[in-house]
Scaffold this active site. Structure first.
Site: not given
Ligand code: ACM
Length: 672
Positions: A310-311
């Site tokens: 993620d991210e």
């Protein structure tokens, strides 16, 4: 106490021979007869088919809890005789529990005996939890209702994630959380072990991961194995997460060569998204990860390993000319394509070490092999989109405990709502969901109050049929389950007063309790904005009022229910009116004492405006009950003044918000 008074008005359950159904989660099928099976000093348990140490342990643990609950010491069933409760299990279940484990069971209780049948140990454990929740008591003692239950989970992946990177959680927290999970039939502990703010598991191959990346707070391999074994004894899988390629600052502190930026790196103290990211262009990165995954695979037997994903903001990739050249040479048009390239190589490593991959929904990129499981956190739609493309998925959007939403909000989120447009085949790819306890604003003292009891509502959503969706009945049972969880050792109720005493600096916090009962922490977004403006870090202690208070306390739903009942006919509903007035008087009753207590505490004084508002709200409530119950119009200007007070009370102050404003507004609205 206002809370206790409110609770007595909660929904009454249809009465069947005195049996009050407080099961959580509700079983798939249950029929209730009127008889009772007494739990007395002659109550015994035996097994009549398969048995092993795990099953014996589960039965022993259940009997210990039954003993604590009833004060009865149970004799062992004489060898070769049938116990009062006979546990019939066909076999042990999977050698390594995976998502396909058979967790079904049936439980038949008559006035003479009880029979629990399951295909596996794990199914028997689920049935034993149901049996413990069925125990009733009254003037005649303890008893089980005559019921026939056939039960199996709606979803096979029912998880709880704990982020142990941003704040480390000691073994005791993990173990008692596992006890709570088992009590509500959850079956996956997702252990977020690395992030920018800390690397939390010992690697003997790469010792600097924890030597330099953990501030000395990490799990030894022996402790991690202990967690896996303990979870296994409860029928819970442990899925470890090593967040890659982003959220990886803590790896780079000891091993800067795996990062894409120049370094040096230090453990991140702030919260958010940061630039350090693994270098996907160098073979040495994959050699490192190959050895690391091989080592972790010896600790975590689960079929799945979570790779995060993620991210990743791609900043270090864009700033590194060598990586930019690599992207051009490999026709990787953007950083998302480069991350997909990294994932493909990582997948080969996981496969080589016998692991299947699960990642957050950013991993869902073109060309991703179909056996990767996608965990949707950014929204509900990505779960369905993944299923349509052939991916299995689990839902976490809507189950973020750190958002400080209500149990009802989480309960309404269904991984497969009735409105789904997925085909039956696509629906089979929705494996379930996970509650997520992100670690920015928790520590070992308050984490239970963020996880419980709301997680029990999510557990029910994931276990019980979709049709089990009555919010009032969920809350009625949730408060009972909350007490059962406390009895298991969880501190989500008791910690509140502990924290309030610490904040007040005195043992006598009576003046504070009415205020504390109608406040809850602000939402994550409000908290996050405050964090930005006040330089809150992992080193900031959680020692203000918001951290003492549980999200979605009983006052919120119970007050709303009480007001709604009252407003159906305020002139006739005199007992509701009287109960409401008594509660409002508890808000206004000791204003000088409350202000004195709060002014004397540097940690509470910031919240004094809330105390002043409580007095206004209580006065408003008393007046509204009076006007409504007598059908008298309020004097000119009264309503406008109340609306202004309510609007003011809606504003964030001291990072706490009132739980009672909407119903109060409804009352004011109804006044003529
Ligand atoms: C996430 O919340 N970044 C998975």
């Amino acid at each position: 106490m206002a809370g206790a008074m409110l609770m007595s008005t909660a929904l009454a359950q249809p009465d069947t021979g005195g049996f009050v159904n407080t099961l959580m989660p509700q079983p798939a099928h249950m029929t209730v007869q009127t008889g009772r099976l007494t739990i007395g000093a002659a109550f015994t348990v035996s097994t009549d088919k398969f048995r092993d140490d795990r099953l014996d342990g589960a039965i022993e643990w259940s009997l210990q809890r039954l003993k604590m609950q009833t004060g009865i010491v149970f004799p062992a069933a004489p060898a070769g005789t049938a116990g009062t409760l006979v546990v019939s299990v066909d076999g042990p279940g999977e050698a390594v529990q995976g998502p396909d484990e058979n967790e079904s069971y049936s439980l038949d209780i008559t006035p003479r005996s009880a029979h629990l049948h399951a295909a596996t140990d794990v199914g028997a454990m689920r049935g034993l939890e149901t049996l413990l929740q069925l125990v009733q008591s009254d003037g005649q003692g303890f008893w089980l209702p005559a019921v026939s239950i056939q039960d199996s989970p709606r979803f096979r992946w029912r998880g709880l994630m704990i982020d142990c990177s941003r704040h480390f959680e000691p073994m005791g927290v993990i173990e008692r959380t596992l006890d709570g999970m088992a009590a509500v039939k959850m079956n996956v502990f997702h252990w977020h072990l690395s992030d920018d703010q800390g690397f939390r598991i010992e690697s003997k191959v790469f010792p600097k991961l924890t030597e330099l990346g953990s501030d000395g707070m990490y799990y030894t391999q022996e402790q991690a194995r202990e967690v896996v074994a303990y979870a296994g004894s409860l029928g819970i899988r442990v899925v470890p997460e090593f967040d890659m390629p982003g959220h990886s600052t803590s790896w780079a502190v000891g091993y800067p060569d795996i990062a894409s930026g120049p370094g040096p790196f230090s453990i991140e103290r702030h919260f958010g998204i940061f630039n350090p990211v693994m270098d996907p262009t160098r073979e040495s990165t994959y050699e490192f990860l190959d050895k690391f995954v091989a080592e972790m695979a010896t600790i975590f037997p689960d079929p799945y390993m979570h790779i995060g994903g993620d991210e990743n903001n791609g900043v270090e990739w864009k700033q590194n000319p060598r990586i930019q050249t690599f992207m051009r040479e490999h026709s990787l048009k953007d950083t998302a394509a480069l991350q997909a390239y990294f994932n493909q190589k990582l997948l080969l490593i996981l496969t080589r070490h016998g692991k299947k991959m699960i990642g957050w929904d950013e991993v869902l990129t073109p060309g991703l092999p179909k056996d990767v499981v996608v965990q949707s956190w950014r929204g509900f739609d990505s779960l369905a989109a993944g299923a349509k493309q052939g991916y299995s998925g689990i839902l976490s959007a809507g189950y973020y405990l750190n958002q400080m939403d209500s149990a009802a909000d989480h309960y309404r989120v269904d991984p497969l709502p009735a409105s789904t447009t997925l085909t039956p085949e696509e629906q089979t790819r929705i494996l379930g969901g996970e509650a997520c306890m992100w670690g920015e604003y928790v520590d070992p003292q308050i984490i239970d109050s963020r996880i419980w009891p709301r997680t029990a509502a999510i557990a029910e959503r994931l276990w019980s049929p979709r049709s089990v969706d009555n919010i009032d009945d969920m809350y009625r049972r949730l408060w009972v389950e909350s007490l059962r969880l406390e009895e298991l050792g969880l501190t989500h109720i008791s910690q509140k007063d502990v924290s309030l005493r610490a904040l007040a600096g005195t043992q006598n916090i009576d003046a504070l309790l009415p205020l504390a009962s109608v406040l809850q922490p602000v939402t994550f977004d409000t908290q996050d904005a405050y964090t930005e403006s006040h330089d809150i870090t992992t080193q900031t202690p959680p020692d203000t009022l918001e951290f003492a208070l549980p999200p979605d306390p009983p006052s919120r739903h119970d007050f709303a229910e009480m007001v709604s009942t009252f407003l159906q006919d305020p002139v006739r509903n005199t007992s509701e009116g009287a109960a409401l007035e008594a509660m409002f008087r508890s808000w206004t009753g000791n204003q000088p004492g409350l202000i004195e207590l709060m002014s004397g505490s540097p940690l509470l004084s910031e919240a004094i405006p809330r105390a002043e508002q409580l007095l206004q709200l209580g006065t408003m409530g008393i007046e509204a009950v009076s006007y409504l119950s007598t059908g008298t119009p309020a004097p000119p200007g009264w309503k406008a003044r109340q609306v202004a007070i309510l609007d003011q009370a809606e504003q964030p102050t001291a990072l706490v918000r009132f739980t009672v404003l909407k119903p109060l507004r409804d009352m004011v609205d109804e006044v003529k």
